[in-house]
Design an enzyme around this catalytic site. Structure first.
Site, PDB file in Angstrom:
ATOM      1  N   LEU A 181      -6.597  -4.687  -4.666  1.00  0.00           N
ATOM      2  CA  LEU A 181      -7.566  -3.644  -4.280  1.00  0.00           C
ATOM      3  C   LEU A 181      -6.907  -2.272  -4.271  1.00  0.00           C
ATOM      4  O   LEU A 181      -7.338  -1.370  -3.558  1.00  0.00           O
ATOM      5  CB  LEU A 181      -8.148  -3.952  -2.892  1.00  0.00           C
ATOM      6  CG  LEU A 181      -9.181  -5.076  -2.822  1.00  0.00           C
ATOM      7  CD1 LEU A 181      -8.540  -6.427  -2.621  1.00  0.00           C
ATOM      8  CD2 LEU A 181     -10.168  -4.831  -1.720  1.00  0.00           C
ATOM      9  N   ASP A 188       0.850  -1.194   0.000  1.00  0.00           N
ATOM     10  CA  ASP A 188       0.000   0.000   0.000  1.00  0.00           C
ATOM     11  C   ASP A 188       0.880   1.236   0.000  1.00  0.00           C
ATOM     12  O   ASP A 188       1.925   1.258   0.652  1.00  0.00           O
ATOM     13  CB  ASP A 188      -0.924   0.006   1.230  1.00  0.00           C
ATOM     14  CG  ASP A 188      -2.189   0.812   0.999  1.00  0.00           C
ATOM     15  OD1 ASP A 188      -2.086   2.031   0.753  1.00  0.00           O
ATOM     16  OD2 ASP A 188      -3.286   0.222   1.047  1.00  0.00           O
ATOM     17  N   TYR A 232     -11.765   6.761 -13.261  1.00  0.00           N
ATOM     18  CA  TYR A 232     -12.065   5.522 -12.542  1.00  0.00           C
ATOM     19  C   TYR A 232     -12.822   4.537 -13.439  1.00  0.00           C
ATOM     20  O   TYR A 232     -12.459   3.368 -13.547  1.00  0.00           O
ATOM     21  CB  TYR A 232     -12.883   5.854 -11.297  1.00  0.00           C
ATOM     22  CG  TYR A 232     -13.032   4.714 -10.326  1.00  0.00           C
ATOM     23  CD1 TYR A 232     -11.923   4.191  -9.657  1.00  0.00           C
ATOM     24  CD2 TYR A 232     -14.278   4.161 -10.047  1.00  0.00           C
ATOM     25  CE1 TYR A 232     -12.062   3.148  -8.747  1.00  0.00           C
ATOM     26  CE2 TYR A 232     -14.420   3.129  -9.137  1.00  0.00           C
ATOM     27  CZ  TYR A 232     -13.315   2.629  -8.485  1.00  0.00           C
ATOM     28  OH  TYR A 232     -13.463   1.593  -7.581  1.00  0.00           O
TER      29      TYR A 232
END
Ligand code: UDP
Length: 312
Positions: free
Chosen positions: A74, A31, A147
């Site tokens: 993710l 991350d 997106y």
């Protein structure tokens, strides 16, 4: 099992990390904290089975990592409030970042890849509910397009890797999800409404509030993702994950006002361009292939989420 979760410090990612740690698996998190937060993993940060790497998929050198049983991807900003501000981060992580990750996946002979796509691939849909077979209605250059098109491009990339390298990749089209560890500041309607109501500030409904959303409690979403990662024979499948309980945004605002006993007034603000007028997942495929459906009712999920926001 060895599990890699990119975006593991994000809202849904951190719940997935905790699920796998609780079940004694080894978890590596990648991350860069663009939208994720160290705080989301604080309660598990001393777990010996957890390895957190602060890095961005776009330029991460994977050479020190080896085979994983499941890779969950993710890693992407996901709130409409940042689709313009973080447009290049969104484009890059869903293209260059995804390709880097897939190349590592192929080279390391990792076993199952799960990609987090989105209901935004349906754009402002003309059919309701939306089945996976619907190609969508997306404004290719509108303010949400980083997106929407980023995720559509990503789905196409994954399909190409499945064809060319025969990898076992599966895609979840994730619909609106809410619950504890949502970022208070990221502009989602449920987190905004709860925080506005708790602070007796005006509850901001965009447009007239007749647009619909279908909101899934985060533990249901995590069990859907786990089933998607762990069920046999799903290579190449794309599956909607969400709660089909479709509500008008204004009704959710009124419900939250009532549940928090708030004195806030509901105010109407201009709605953003291309804001979808309706959204509801057709989950027949998830029910059949994953033997999954959400079990937490909106009223219950809101109760838990309100209590979380009251206490932070
Ligand atoms: N919305 C709203 N007030 C807010 C934030 C969002 O009325 O303070 C509306 C927004 O216009 C949209 C819906 O709530 O119609 C859901 O927005 P959100 O940003 O949570 O996610 P989306 O479903 O659009 O991806």
């Amino acid at each position: 099992m060895k599990v890699l979760i990119t975006g593991g410090a994000g809202f849904i990612g951190s719940h997935l990390v905790k699920h796998y740690l609780k079940n004694n698996h080894f978890v590596t998190v990648l991350d860069d904290y663009v939208t994720g937060s160290k705080k989301n993993l604080k309660e598990v940060s001393s777990d010996n089975n957890l390895n957190i790497i602060e890095a961005n998929l776009i330029d991460f050198d994977f050479s020190n990592l080896t085979q994983f049983d499941i890779v969950y991807d993710l890693a992407s900003p996901a709130s409409p409030a940042v689709f313009e501000k973080l447009s290049f981060e969104i484009f890059k992580v869903n293209s260059i970042g995804l390709i880097n990750l897939l190349d590592f996946f192929v080279k390391s002979r990792s076993k199952t890849f799960v990609f987090s796509s989105t209901s935004e691939v349906y754009g402002d849909p003309k059919v309701d509910p939306q089945p996976e077979t619907y190609y969508g209605n997306v404004h290719t250059t509108g303010p949400r397009s980083s997106y929407d098109e980023g995720k559509r491009f990503a789905e196409a990339v994954i399909a190409a890797y499945v064809r060319k390298y025969s990898i076992d990749a599966r895609t979840a089209r994730i619909f609106n999800t809410y619950g504890p560890f949502m970022n208070k500041e990221d502009g989602r309607f449920i987190s905004n409404f709860i925080n506005q109501a708790l602070n007796n500030k005006p509850i901001t409904v965009f447009g007239d509030g007749t647009q619909t959303r279908s909101s899934c409690y985060v533990t249901d979403m995590v069990s859907g993702l786990v089933n998607l990662g762990e069920t046999d024979n799903l290579k190449g499948e794309i599956i909607n994950l969400g709660n089909p309980d479709e509500r008008k945004v204004i009704d959710v605002a009124q419900l939250i006002k009532k549940m928090t006993s708030s004195d806030s007034e509901i105010v109407f603000k201009p709605i953003g361009e291309d804001d979808p007028k309706q959204r509801c997942p057709d989950i027949a495929k998830a029910k059949k292939l994953l033997v999954w459906e959400p079990i937490i009712k909106l009223e219950d999920g809101l109760k838990y989420t309100i209590s979380y926001f009251r206490n932070i």
